[in-house]
Write a protein that holds these residues in place. Sequence first.
Motif, short mmCIF file in Angstrom:
data_model
loop_
_atom_site.label_atom_id
_atom_site.label_comp_id
_atom_site.label_asym_id
_atom_site.label_seq_id
_atom_site.Cartn_x
_atom_site.Cartn_y
_atom_site.Cartn_z
N THR A 19 38.63 34.17 43.04
CA THR A 19 38.07 32.83 43.19
C THR A 19 36.58 32.92 43.48
N LEU A 20 35.85 31.90 43.04
CA LEU A 20 34.42 31.78 43.31
C LEU A 20 34.15 30.46 44.02
N ASP B 262 30.21 32.94 46.67
CA ASP B 262 31.16 33.77 47.41
C ASP B 262 32.33 34.13 46.49
N LEU B 263 32.57 35.42 46.36
CA LEU B 263 33.66 35.92 45.52
C LEU B 263 34.77 36.47 46.40
N THR B 264 36.00 36.09 46.11
CA THR B 264 37.17 36.61 46.81
C THR B 264 38.22 37.02 45.79
N VAL B 265 38.76 38.23 45.98
CA VAL B 265 39.91 38.67 45.19
C VAL B 265 41.03 38.97 46.17
N SER B 266 42.09 38.18 46.10
CA SER B 266 43.21 38.31 47.03
C SER B 266 44.45 38.78 46.27
N CYS B 267 45.07 39.87 46.76
CA CYS B 267 46.26 40.44 46.12
C CYS B 267 47.41 40.42 47.13
N ASN B 268 48.64 40.44 46.62
CA ASN B 268 49.78 40.41 47.54
C ASN B 268 50.11 41.79 48.10
N GLU B 269 49.43 42.83 47.62
CA GLU B 269 49.51 44.17 48.16
C GLU B 269 48.32 44.95 47.62
N PRO B 270 48.01 46.13 48.16
CA PRO B 270 46.88 46.89 47.63
C PRO B 270 47.06 47.18 46.14
N ALA C 248 24.89 40.49 40.25
CA ALA C 248 24.91 41.66 41.12
C ALA C 248 25.85 41.40 42.28
N PHE C 249 26.58 42.45 42.68
CA PHE C 249 27.47 42.36 43.84
C PHE C 249 26.71 42.75 45.10
N ARG C 250 26.82 41.93 46.12
CA ARG C 250 26.15 42.20 47.39
C ARG C 250 27.17 42.06 48.54
N GLU C 251 26.96 42.85 49.60
CA GLU C 251 27.77 42.75 50.83
C GLU C 251 29.27 42.76 50.50
N VAL C 252 29.70 43.78 49.82
CA VAL C 252 31.09 43.84 49.39
C VAL C 252 31.96 44.47 50.48
N LEU D 243 39.37 41.65 48.68
CA LEU D 243 37.99 42.00 48.42
C LEU D 243 37.13 40.74 48.56
N THR D 244 36.05 40.85 49.32
CA THR D 244 35.11 39.74 49.43
C THR D 244 33.71 40.25 49.11
N ALA D 245 32.91 39.39 48.50
CA ALA D 245 31.56 39.81 48.12
C ALA D 245 30.70 38.57 47.91
N THR D 246 29.40 38.80 47.93
CA THR D 246 28.45 37.78 47.49
C THR D 246 28.03 38.14 46.08
N LEU D 247 28.20 37.20 45.17
CA LEU D 247 27.80 37.42 43.79
C LEU D 247 26.43 36.77 43.60
N GLN D 248 25.41 37.61 43.47
CA GLN D 248 24.05 37.10 43.28
C GLN D 248 23.81 36.81 41.80
N VAL D 249 23.32 35.61 41.53
CA VAL D 249 23.09 35.16 40.16
C VAL D 249 21.59 34.91 39.97
N ASN D 250 20.99 35.68 39.08
CA ASN D 250 19.56 35.55 38.79
C ASN D 250 19.38 34.99 37.38
N THR D 251 18.60 33.94 37.28
CA THR D 251 18.37 33.26 36.00
C THR D 251 16.89 33.26 35.68
#
Length: 209
Positions: free
Chosen positions: A43-44, A74-82, A123-127, A174-182
């Motif tokens: 999710t974003l 803000d990027l989040t990837v949530s799984c029901n197990e590793p 770019a992925f930041r603070e993962v 997994l959580t991260a900040t997705l930096q978007v440069n235009t």
Amino acid sequence: MKHVPSRLLALFYLLSVGSSVLAAYSTELNVTGLITPSACSPTLSANGIVDHGRVPARNLNQYEYSTLPAQALDLTVSCNEPVLFVLVGMDNRADSSLGPGFYYGLGTNIHAPTERLGTVSLAFREVMGDGERVLVLASSNQGLTWFPESNAYPNNYMGFAHPGTLVPEPHRLLTATLQVNTAINAAAYLTLKQEVPLDGSIVLDLRYL
């Protein structure tokens, strides 16, 4: 007795006719899919929308790219197990990219379709993976080899592992900040007599390894 749709009855009729008819009139149906041992949901924030609002044409550089303020989701990837997974940036505007392989396209000028509007980079930041800081890895050969890289170039596999590890590892959260440069193309190469919408479109595709 349950109602059977007429189309299904027609199919049953076709299957019951003689073999000579089947030999002359036949087609093939394929059923595909993928059974996965577990499921992950990416999710974003902001519904994945980066809106730069109105950018006055007079503020653009004539012969250089004009960099717009960086934005973050803000990027989040949530799984029901590793789960061992990667994220792959897929460019829906690849034909408009000014730097294929490094930058995503920003679409073309609707008033002059041959004019490419600019670039987008990710770019992925603070993962964080399962509550711990993780290293971002990239592969340009679909996972054969990996190297540290936080920039998400188009079509690269992006994996995540503990620092010091050069092979992606499974994660549950997994959580991260997705930096978007235009950046907008030089104004000298654009027809800007009317409003021109920016039209970048990128899919972050989650793939299981």
